[in-house]
Design an enzyme around this catalytic site. Structure first.
Site, PDB file in Angstrom:
ATOM      1  N   TYR A   1      -1.552  -0.099  10.551  1.00  0.00           N
ATOM      2  CA  TYR A   1      -1.651  -0.544   9.166  1.00  0.00           C
ATOM      3  C   TYR A   1      -0.495   0.025   8.347  1.00  0.00           C
ATOM      4  CZ  TYR A   1      -3.431  -1.189   4.431  1.00  0.00           C
ATOM      5  OH  TYR A   1      -3.566  -1.530   3.110  1.00  0.00           O
TER       6      TYR A   1
ATOM      7  N   SER B   1       0.849  -1.193   0.000  1.00  0.00           N
ATOM      8  CA  SER B   1       0.000   0.000   0.000  1.00  0.00           C
ATOM      9  C   SER B   1       0.884   1.243   0.000  1.00  0.00           C
ATOM     10  CB  SER B   1      -0.881   0.016   1.257  1.00  0.00           C
ATOM     11  OG  SER B   1      -1.566   1.249   1.392  1.00  0.00           O
TER      12      SER B   1
END
Length: 248
Positions: free
Chosen positions: A157, A144
């Site tokens: 995250y 990501s």
């Protein structure tokens, strides 16, 4: 040994994982469909893959469990005797405001790091002996942009994806030349994940000022995964950003 090439896509019940499974099936690969909890959707992916005229093997496995990962790879080896492509797509998150430090419990940290960071490592370690035997052994980690710029659903995250980006580089060095290891780093994806916390209108508004003003679709990410696996032979240790120019 299985006549067709074999691709294992973790977390392939829905979204990017399903899109990757279908794209590799279109390329003639037999597919290992992995899921943790979404059995019904994983069965749908299996049916869609088989509709492409290839074989599919359905395996339930939580990738944060090293023992379960070893069993999964062992099942692939006993059934098909080969693995050519590993796509580490399984992931999880919690949507927590970055300023709310107290909301990020140790339990949340452990779960996110277990699935998003340790899981890909466990899968690569367990599968390395099979990938080395392939003529083009390839690992693609679905990471990501959160692991690059620190903007994402939660601090944990972002940290997990930053660690995954580093693992990508470390293992590209450790496993080359037989195995190439790369990551794709999407920005916002129009998928079930984001729909948990925002509407279509909010997602469109968030991406409106990007040079390419839309969120990515699962197929956009699958395009990149297939390219990194099959469309290049010299690319390894790279983080390929697919975000419409968001982080440019």
């Amino acid at each position: 040994m299985n006549e067709n090439h074999v691709a294992l896509i973790t977390g392939s019940a829905t979204g990017v994982g399903r899109a990757c499974a279908l794209r590799f099936a279109e390329e003639g690969f037999d597919i290992v469909v992995n899921y943790s909890r979404s059995k019904e959707e994983a069965l749908e992916t299996k049916s869609l893959v088989e509709a492409e005229g290839v074989n599919a093997l359905l395996i339930q496995c939580d990738v944060s469990d090293d023992g379960a990962v070893k069993q999964m790879i062992g099942q692939v080896e006993s059934e098909w005797g080969r693995l050519d492509v590993l796509v580490n797509n399984a992931g999880t998150t919690e949507f927590i405001e970055h300023k709310d430090l107290d909301a990020l419990s140790e339990e949340i940290w452990d779960r996110l790091l277990g699935v998003n960071l340790k899981g890909p490592f466990f899968c690569i370690r367990a599968a390395a002996h099979l990938l080395r035997e392939s003529e083009f052994g390839s690992v693609v980690n679905v990471s990501s942009t959160a692991g690059i710029d620190g903007r994402g659903s939660s601090v944990a995250y972002c940290a997990s994806k930053g660690g995954l980006n580093t693992i990508t580089k470390s293992l590209a060095r450790a496993l080359g030349p037989e195995i190439r290891v790369n990551s794709v780093c999407p920005g916002p994806i129009d998928s079930r994940w984001l729909k948990r916390v925002m509407t279509d209108e909010q997602l469109a508004e968030m991406t409106a000022d990007y040079p390419i003003p839309r969120p990515s679709l699962p197929d956009d990410i699958a395009d990149t995964v297939v390219y990194l696996s099959l469309g290049t032979t010299l690319t390894t240790g790279q983080l390929l950003v697919v975000d419409g120019g968001r982080t440019m």
